[in-house]
Motif scaffolding. Structure first.
Motif, short mmCIF file in Angstrom:
data_model
loop_
_atom_site.label_atom_id
_atom_site.label_comp_id
_atom_site.label_asym_id
_atom_site.label_seq_id
_atom_site.Cartn_x
_atom_site.Cartn_y
_atom_site.Cartn_z
N TYR A 34 7.56 -22.00 30.20
CA TYR A 34 8.79 -21.21 30.25
C TYR A 34 8.53 -19.81 30.74
CZ TYR A 34 10.45 -25.17 27.56
OH TYR A 34 10.77 -26.43 27.17
N ARG A 35 9.55 -19.24 31.38
CA ARG A 35 9.46 -17.93 31.99
C ARG A 35 9.80 -16.83 30.98
NH1 ARG A 35 12.91 -18.09 37.41
NH2 ARG A 35 10.99 -17.14 38.20
N THR A 36 9.43 -15.63 31.29
CA THR A 36 9.90 -14.52 30.48
C THR A 36 11.31 -14.16 30.97
OG1 THR A 36 8.72 -13.06 31.97
CG2 THR A 36 7.62 -13.58 29.91
N GLU B 78 5.88 -17.31 29.22
CA GLU B 78 6.23 -16.88 27.86
C GLU B 78 5.68 -17.85 26.82
OE1 GLU B 78 10.43 -15.58 26.18
OE2 GLU B 78 9.90 -17.64 25.61
N ARG B 79 5.81 -19.15 27.10
CA ARG B 79 5.33 -20.19 26.17
C ARG B 79 5.24 -21.51 26.89
NH1 ARG B 79 7.98 -19.64 21.59
NH2 ARG B 79 8.61 -17.54 22.21
#
Ligand SMILES: [Zn+2]
Length: 445
Positions: free
Chosen positions: A169-171, A244-245
């Motif tokens: 996942y993106r920030t 991000e994760r």
């Protein structure tokens, strides 16, 4: 003594915002902080892609945890507040649902309900009845329709065939901008991990397809046969923006779980994806939009099949079918409308038996070998080169070589549905495989 809880989630996203897998990924971190232990990877269950009111990817989620009885309320509060915060509640058609199911065992009836949600159509009443019977708790936002998928995700134990997907996942500051992933590294990863990973690139167009388009938080996802291989593949991709994760999901993607065999064409029902056999009864014809349509029949009925333009390779094969070919078709069923009859939208086609293609041609000149010219209906032939005449000859039958072979053909990778089993997975299906222990690293953070 730890207690078991299954947490189902569905329909938190919209086309403009969010993703239910992201809500699940956030909850992994939050529930671990409450000292919960995961007894399975988060499950990503794709539901019937042919229901008209589906969400974008039509994926429901289930988190299966063990926790101390003392934190049970805290667990529920965390789930509810995370969904409230993340879901696109203002969007019409986004109707989130949460199910809490507190039992180590999943009743068989819930499994049946899940299968029906993946292959057919169910309603909220069915879900409510089961929740009551088995004392499950549900929170439905707005129309509450999301409760159906949430309960189905709880009920699907994935003990039949399943696959894995690692999703990064993106920030938030990057949402909506171009995804910064080194394309060459994706091709290298694909070459190194195939066939144990799949649908990384589209071979026809030499294009990377692990990155979605759109404003959602997903940077990319890699699908494969085991948690280890998707993790390894993930590490091979050069990522040029912050992650991000990431989480590894266990899923029914790429398993054909949505397709149900129909014995007779007369038993086809709208919205139920199927596998059916028949004989080509009307040759393929191109309609507006460069889509190909043809008909198949059996002793019970006749039905239209469509290969849409984006199906690429599949459409190219369909073009070459002729009346009399025996086929097995795989796909969703569109209900009849004012202008079109009930139609099977093809995902795959298996050519079982090819009819022989006969053409009638003018005979050859027996003196010089040139193909003769007709002198008119039933008036015989004459030779252009040597002038010989053959008033009593008739046309000769010739069997054409078919330009296709028996076998299985499917839509191009880029237009495959999440549930469609790709060619490379044939022979890799899992049976009754249980997750005993999770990989050491299956999430970050
Ligand atoms: Zn001649």
């Amino acid at each position: 003594m730890k207690k078991t809880m299954h947490i189902g989630l569905d329909d938190t996203d919209s086309t403009r915002k969010g993703c239910t897998t992201y809500v699940a990924a956030l909850l992994v971190e939050k529930l671990l902080k409450l000292d919960a232990g995961f007894i399975d990877y988060p499950n990503l269950i794709r539901l019937n892609p042919n229901v008209p009111w589906k969400t974008r990817g039509n994926g429901a989620l289930c988190l299966r945890i063990q926790h101390d009885e003392s934190v049970v309320d805290k667990v529920k509060e965390t789930v509810i507040s995370t969904v409230e915060k993340q879901a696109d509640l203002e969007c019409r058609g986004t109707d989130p649902g949460i199910v809490f199911f507190r039992s180590p065992r999943i009743p068989r009836e819930l499994g049946t309900f899940a299968r029906k949600t993946i292959t057919g159509v169910v309603n909220l009443r069915d879900a409510t009845r089961l929740l009551k019977k088995f004392k499950g708790e549900a929170i439905g936002f707005k129309s509450g329709r999301g409760v159906i998928g949430a309960l189905a995700a709880v009920g699907e134990n994935l003990q039949a065939d399943h696959t894995y997907e690692i999703i990064a996942y993106r920030t938030p500051e990057n949402y909506g901008s171009k995804r910064m992933v080194d394309e060459a590294s994706v091709f290298e990863m694909d070459a190194a991990t195939r066939p144990y990973t799949f649908n990384n690139v589209d071979a026809e167009k030499r294009r990377v397809i692990i990155t979605p388009r759109g404003p959602d938080p997903i940077l990319f996802g890699i699908r494969g046969e085991s948690p280890e291989i998707v993790k390894k593949a993930f590490q091979m991709v050069k990522v040029l923006e912050p992650v991000e994760r990431w989480v590894i999901f266990r899923t029914n993607q790429g398993t054909d779980a949505h397709l149900k065999r129909v014995e007779k064409l007369s038993r086809i029902t709208p919205y139920s994806p199927l596998i059916a056999r028949g004989t080509i009864s009307a040759s393929p014809r191109m309609i507006r939009g460069r889509h190909m349509i043809f008909s198949i029949k059996d002793e019970s009925s006749e039905v239209d099949c469509a290969a849409y333009e984006p199906t690429g390779a599949l459409r190219a094969v369909v073009k070459k079918l002729i009346v009399g070919d025996q086929v097995e078709v795989y796909g969703g069923v569109r209900s009849p409308s004012r202008n079109t009859p009930l139609t099977i939208n093809l995902e795959k086609i298996r050519l079982l038996k090819l009819a022989s293609q006969i053409v009638f041609r003018n005979p050859l000149c027996s003196r010089c070998g040139r193909r003769l010219k007709s002198m008119g209906t039933e008036k015989g032939f004459r030779c252009d080169r040597c002038g010989a005449r053959y008033p009593s000859l008739t046309k000769v039958e010739a069997r054409m070589k078919r330009e296709i072979r028996r076998g299985l053909y499917m839509t191009s990778t880029r237009s495959q549905r999440h549930l469609t089993k790709p060619a490379v997975r044939y022979g890799m299906e899992k049976r009754h495989e249980r997750v005993e222990e999770l990989a050491r690293e299956w999430h970050f953070p």
